[in-house]
Design an enzyme around this catalytic site. Structure first.
Site, PDB file in Angstrom:
ATOM      1  N   ASN A   6       0.851  -1.184   0.000  1.00  0.00           N
ATOM      2  CA  ASN A   6       0.000   0.000   0.000  1.00  0.00           C
ATOM      3  C   ASN A   6       0.893   1.243   0.000  1.00  0.00           C
ATOM      4  OD1 ASN A   6      -1.892   1.999   0.398  1.00  0.00           O
ATOM      5  ND2 ASN A   6      -2.362   1.437   2.504  1.00  0.00           N
ATOM      6  N   LYS A   8       0.031   4.296  -0.314  1.00  0.00           N
ATOM      7  CA  LYS A   8      -0.618   5.460   0.304  1.00  0.00           C
ATOM      8  C   LYS A   8      -0.396   6.711  -0.553  1.00  0.00           C
ATOM      9  CE  LYS A   8      -0.278   3.276   4.800  1.00  0.00           C
ATOM     10  NZ  LYS A   8      -0.243   3.469   6.266  1.00  0.00           N
ATOM     11  N   HIS A  94      -9.674   0.903   5.090  1.00  0.00           N
ATOM     12  CA  HIS A  94      -8.423   1.166   5.813  1.00  0.00           C
ATOM     13  C   HIS A  94      -8.689   2.186   6.915  1.00  0.00           C
ATOM     14  CE1 HIS A  94      -4.261   2.327   6.627  1.00  0.00           C
ATOM     15  NE2 HIS A  94      -3.902   1.244   5.965  1.00  0.00           N
ATOM     16  N   GLU A  96      -7.161   4.659   7.965  1.00  0.00           N
ATOM     17  CA  GLU A  96      -6.937   6.065   7.594  1.00  0.00           C
ATOM     18  C   GLU A  96      -8.144   6.626   6.861  1.00  0.00           C
ATOM     19  OE1 GLU A  96      -2.146   5.229   7.344  1.00  0.00           O
ATOM     20  OE2 GLU A  96      -3.311   5.392   5.495  1.00  0.00           O
ATOM     21  N   GLU A 163      -5.702  -5.034  10.771  1.00  0.00           N
ATOM     22  CA  GLU A 163      -4.721  -3.974  11.019  1.00  0.00           C
ATOM     23  C   GLU A 163      -5.055  -3.235  12.316  1.00  0.00           C
ATOM     24  OE1 GLU A 163      -2.488  -2.076   7.398  1.00  0.00           O
ATOM     25  OE2 GLU A 163      -4.544  -1.395   7.431  1.00  0.00           O
ATOM     26  N   GLY A 169       2.350   2.169  11.438  1.00  0.00           N
ATOM     27  CA  GLY A 169       3.376   3.208  11.455  1.00  0.00           C
ATOM     28  C   GLY A 169       4.044   3.446  12.791  1.00  0.00           C
ATOM     29  N   SER A 206       2.943  -1.999  10.676  1.00  0.00           N
ATOM     30  CA  SER A 206       4.386  -1.961  10.950  1.00  0.00           C
ATOM     31  C   SER A 206       5.118  -3.228  10.513  1.00  0.00           C
ATOM     32  CB  SER A 206       4.645  -1.700  12.440  1.00  0.00           C
ATOM     33  OG  SER A 206       4.195  -0.402  12.814  1.00  0.00           O
TER      34      SER A 206
END
Length: 245
Positions: A6, A8, A94, A96, A163, A169, A206
């Site tokens: 991904n 992003k 996702h 985000e 996730e 991250g 991560s």
């Protein structure tokens, strides 16, 4: 085993050359079982499709509008347009995007429209650190899955991506025992509630060359959704090599 990169909000047309070494790797017989998928930004989606033509590497989008037909939605693209470009996969749900306003109901519509175009959906879900500390992990995940898949068919075309939001991250990953227990709970729920015989579950959060050897020991996982580490071919290749012996 899936290796889903991904990208992003990263990359330009020149960045496509970063994947040359990954294309070479995919040709090697040793890695024929590696299912490599790149999900770049919309701006270079078609270029990625051209670049990976006649290779084993597939391309996916990172999100889409929920409306399945063309319409007056400035700044958006839908599943139909993604399919017309030549992409085969799409990331939906996702964290985000959830944080930016994608509700469970909206995600359900996006999954529905993507499945209607025969795209392989990478359906993301996961808990926040606050929810985990309150022992609400499964309660949160269960709701996200139930609402996201409500009244849908063709569930065989879904890859389930667990996730944990707090892991993305941050460099923090659950220990193997806890993660494996979580995957088993998710898998059993999908089997019982949605009658999916063998759910494909991947892990994201991560994932990097330093922790991949430990993560691949979890045999219930079918692969990984990889963020920042997929943007650099050396790291992405290291992850693939360390996963397949």
């Amino acid at each position: 085993m899936y290796f889903i990169g991904n990208w992003k909000m990263f990359g330009s047309v020149k960045s496509i050359n970063y994947i040359n070494s990954v294309i070479k790797l995919a040709k090697l017989s040793k890695f024929k079982k590696a299912k490599i998928v790149y999900c770049p930004p919309y701006t270079i989606l078609s270029e990625f499709v051209k670049k990976t033509k006649n290779t084993k590497i597939k391309v996916g989008a990172q999100n889409c509008h929920h409306e399945k037909n063309f319409g007056p939605y400035t700044g958006f693209i839908n599943a139909k347009m993604i399919k017309l470009i030549g992409a085969k996969y799409i990331i939906i749900g996702h964290s985000e995007n959830r944080r930016a306003g994608d509700t469970d109901k909206l995600i359900n519509l996006k999954v529905k429209s993507s499945l209607s175009e025969n795209l392989q959906v990478i359906f993301c879900f996961g808990e926040t650190l606050k929810e985990r500390k309150k022992n609400k992990t499964f309660q949160v995940i269960k709701k996200q899955i139930y609402m996201g898949l409500k009244n849908l068919k063709n569930l065989k075309n879904i890859i389930f991506a667990y996730e944990p939001v707090w892991s993305i991250g941050s460099g923090k990953v659950l220990n193997n025992n806890d993660l494996e227990s979580q995957i088993i709970i998710i898998k059993n729920y999908l089997k019982k509630k949605f009658k999916i015989k063998n759910p494909k579950i991947v892990y994201g959060g991560s994932v990097n060359p330093n922790n991949i050897k430990s993560l691949v020991e979890i045999r219930t996982l079918k692969g990984f959704l990889i963020g920042g580490a997929s943007q650099k071919s050396k790291k992405f290749i290291d992850i693939i090599k360390k996963s397949i012996n």
